[in-house]
Motif scaffolding. Structure first.
Motif, PDB file in Angstrom:
ATOM      1  N   GLN A   1       0.846  -1.179   0.000  1.00  0.00           N
ATOM      2  CA  GLN A   1       0.000   0.000   0.000  1.00  0.00           C
ATOM      3  C   GLN A   1       0.885   1.234   0.000  1.00  0.00           C
ATOM      4  OE1 GLN A   1      -3.345  -0.337  -0.220  1.00  0.00           O
ATOM      5  NE2 GLN A   1      -2.933  -2.529  -0.313  1.00  0.00           N
ATOM      6  N   VAL A   2       0.886   1.974  -1.119  1.00  0.00           N
ATOM      7  CA  VAL A   2       1.728   3.158  -1.268  1.00  0.00           C
ATOM      8  C   VAL A   2       0.989   4.359  -0.720  1.00  0.00           C
ATOM      9  CG1 VAL A   2       2.954   4.619  -2.902  1.00  0.00           C
ATOM     10  CG2 VAL A   2       2.842   2.159  -3.279  1.00  0.00           C
ATOM     11  N   HIS A   3       1.684   5.212   0.015  1.00  0.00           N
ATOM     12  CA  HIS A   3       1.075   6.416   0.563  1.00  0.00           C
ATOM     13  C   HIS A   3       1.942   7.614   0.233  1.00  0.00           C
ATOM     14  CE1 HIS A   3       4.227   5.907   3.497  1.00  0.00           C
ATOM     15  NE2 HIS A   3       3.932   7.087   4.008  1.00  0.00           N
ATOM     16  N   HIS A   4       1.386   8.803   0.376  1.00  0.00           N
ATOM     17  CA  HIS A   4       2.140  10.032   0.179  1.00  0.00           C
ATOM     18  C   HIS A   4       2.744  10.422   1.507  1.00  0.00           C
ATOM     19  CE1 HIS A   4       0.708  10.523  -3.884  1.00  0.00           C
ATOM     20  NE2 HIS A   4      -0.527  10.345  -3.464  1.00  0.00           N
ATOM     21  N   GLY A   5       4.054  10.426   1.578  1.00  0.00           N
ATOM     22  CA  GLY A   5       4.714  10.729   2.832  1.00  0.00           C
ATOM     23  C   GLY A   5       4.898  12.208   3.038  1.00  0.00           C
ATOM     24  N   GLU A   6       5.657  12.591   4.057  1.00  0.00           N
ATOM     25  CA  GLU A   6       5.966  13.960   4.374  1.00  0.00           C
ATOM     26  C   GLU A   6       7.464  14.143   4.332  1.00  0.00           C
ATOM     27  OE1 GLU A   6       2.241  14.850   7.401  1.00  0.00           O
ATOM     28  OE2 GLU A   6       4.306  14.930   8.106  1.00  0.00           O
ATOM     29  N   ASP A   7       7.869  15.378   3.944  1.00  0.00           N
ATOM     30  CA  ASP A   7       9.302  15.629   3.907  1.00  0.00           C
ATOM     31  C   ASP A   7       9.794  16.002   5.291  1.00  0.00           C
ATOM     32  OD1 ASP A   7       8.754  18.842   2.299  1.00  0.00           O
ATOM     33  OD2 ASP A   7       8.487  18.220   4.375  1.00  0.00           O
ATOM     34  N   ALA A   8      11.049  16.365   5.392  1.00  0.00           N
ATOM     35  CA  ALA A   8      11.654  16.611   6.697  1.00  0.00           C
ATOM     36  C   ALA A   8      11.044  17.817   7.385  1.00  0.00           C
ATOM     37  CB  ALA A   8      13.165  16.807   6.545  1.00  0.00           C
ATOM     38  N   HIS A   9      10.409  18.755   6.638  1.00  0.00           N
ATOM     39  CA  HIS A   9       9.813  19.950   7.222  1.00  0.00           C
ATOM     40  C   HIS A   9       8.349  19.753   7.555  1.00  0.00           C
ATOM     41  CE1 HIS A   9      13.361  21.344   4.990  1.00  0.00           C
ATOM     42  NE2 HIS A   9      13.462  22.245   5.955  1.00  0.00           N
ATOM     43  N   GLY A  10       7.813  18.516   7.403  1.00  0.00           N
ATOM     44  CA  GLY A  10       6.438  18.246   7.781  1.00  0.00           C
ATOM     45  C   GLY A  10       5.447  18.572   6.689  1.00  0.00           C
ATOM     46  N   GLU A  11       5.900  18.996   5.510  1.00  0.00           N
ATOM     47  CA  GLU A  11       5.002  19.310   4.419  1.00  0.00           C
ATOM     48  C   GLU A  11       4.717  18.053   3.630  1.00  0.00           C
ATOM     49  OE1 GLU A  11       6.894  23.752   3.699  1.00  0.00           O
ATOM     50  OE2 GLU A  11       6.958  22.221   2.151  1.00  0.00           O
ATOM     51  N   GLU A  12       3.509  17.979   3.043  1.00  0.00           N
ATOM     52  CA  GLU A  12       3.159  16.801   2.261  1.00  0.00           C
ATOM     53  C   GLU A  12       4.035  16.723   1.035  1.00  0.00           C
ATOM     54  OE1 GLU A  12      -0.781  16.318   1.162  1.00  0.00           O
ATOM     55  OE2 GLU A  12      -1.473  15.648   3.125  1.00  0.00           O
TER      56      GLU A  12
END
Length: 287
Positions: free
Chosen positions: A143-154
């Motif tokens: 199940q692939v999801h959209h993660g967050e970068d190191a600054h907490g942005e999608e």
């Protein structure tokens, strides 16, 4: 004539088979037969460990990727449970030797409780893998999801490669690709913005990075389910053997100090415990 009478007198022990001259001879024969059986089990699992070693040597990136999905805490819990169960089954052998039937039943019950606890923990692990699509061979569909970068942005991007302008199916990216920095102390697997759930790992700087999925990642989960599943079947076999011992204890088989049956089951259970320790080290800890 006296020799026949002596042999007949040995049969006052109801546990002595007719083709053995003494309980000691019967015990040694049973022990030898059990060890022969255990050697075949070692050879069986040895082939699987060889397959693990070959795949590990040729495709290390698959195992670095896959180990992130295994819960070390649950694996450690199961290891402690099985080690404790080895202690209780060994104590049960001593209780049978001393004709302590109530203690024998208690220790067999504790060993069964440990075995069921082990299977319960494996059920939790397998359920997580099942719902996440982390299965074997063609059943592998994470199940692939959209993660967050190191600054907490999608992280931007999709499974169609829209963020990078590519048309390859499954391409996922949140930002332009960067040249990897050569570092002999780190894995050569490039970082990715998104991936299957639970893949994010903490980097040295305190931020989170997600390891890209290598080709043929399903190989790791095929090996994982094959080896742990076969081990689970052996745990079920041990559970059946211990229920049989409880039935024998209730029937009074151990009232005379006869302990061969308990000893043979204990040897088998020690091997089950030992195999799991190797599985825990190779699949959960080494990466």
């Amino acid at each position: 004539m006296s020799q026949a009478t002596g042999h007949d007198g040995a049969h006052h022990d109801p546990h002595l088979a007719h083709h053995f001259e003494s309980p000691a001879q019967q015990y040694q024969s049973a022990r030898l037969g059990m060890w022969v059986f255990l050697v075949t089990e070692i050879l069986f699992f040895g082939g699987l460990f060889c397959a693990y070693a070959v795949y590990r040597a040729n495709h290390p990136e698959i195992f670095v990727f896959g180990h992130h999905f295994l819960d070390k805490n649950l694996g450690a819990l199961n290891t402690v449970v099985l080690i404790f169960s080895s202690f209780t089954i060994a104590w049960a052998v001593r209780a049978a030797q001393l004709k302590q039937i109530r203690l024998l039943k208690l220790l067999l019950g504790l060993t069964l409780l440990c075995a069921f606890t082990f299977l319960g923990v494996k059920y939790v692990e397998y359920s997580h893998k099942w719902h996440a699509g982390l299965l074997w061979a063609r059943s592998y569909a994470p199940q692939v999801h959209h993660g967050e970068d190191a600054h907490g942005e999608e992280a931007a991007g999709s499974t169609t490669g829209e963020a990078t302008g590519t048309s390859e199916p499954g391409a996922v990216s949140a930002q332009p690709a960067q040249e990897p920095v050569a570092d002999p102390d780190r894995s050569t697997i490039p970082p990715a913005a998104t991936g299957p759930a639970g893949l994010a790992v903490e980097a040295a700087g305190g931020s989170e990075e997600i390891v890209a999925e290598p080709k043929n990642a399903q190989t790791f989960f095929s090996i994982y389910f094959l080896m742990t599943g076969l081990h689970g079947i052996h745990v079920l076999g041990g559970i059946g053997a211990m229920f049989w011992l409880l039935a024998c204890a209730r029937r009074g088989d151990f009232d005379t100090g006869h302990f061969t049956k308990v000893d043979m089951v204990a040897l088998y259970w020690h091997l089950v415990d030992l195999i799991w320790i190797y599985l825990f080290l190779l699949l959960y800890l080494i990466h």
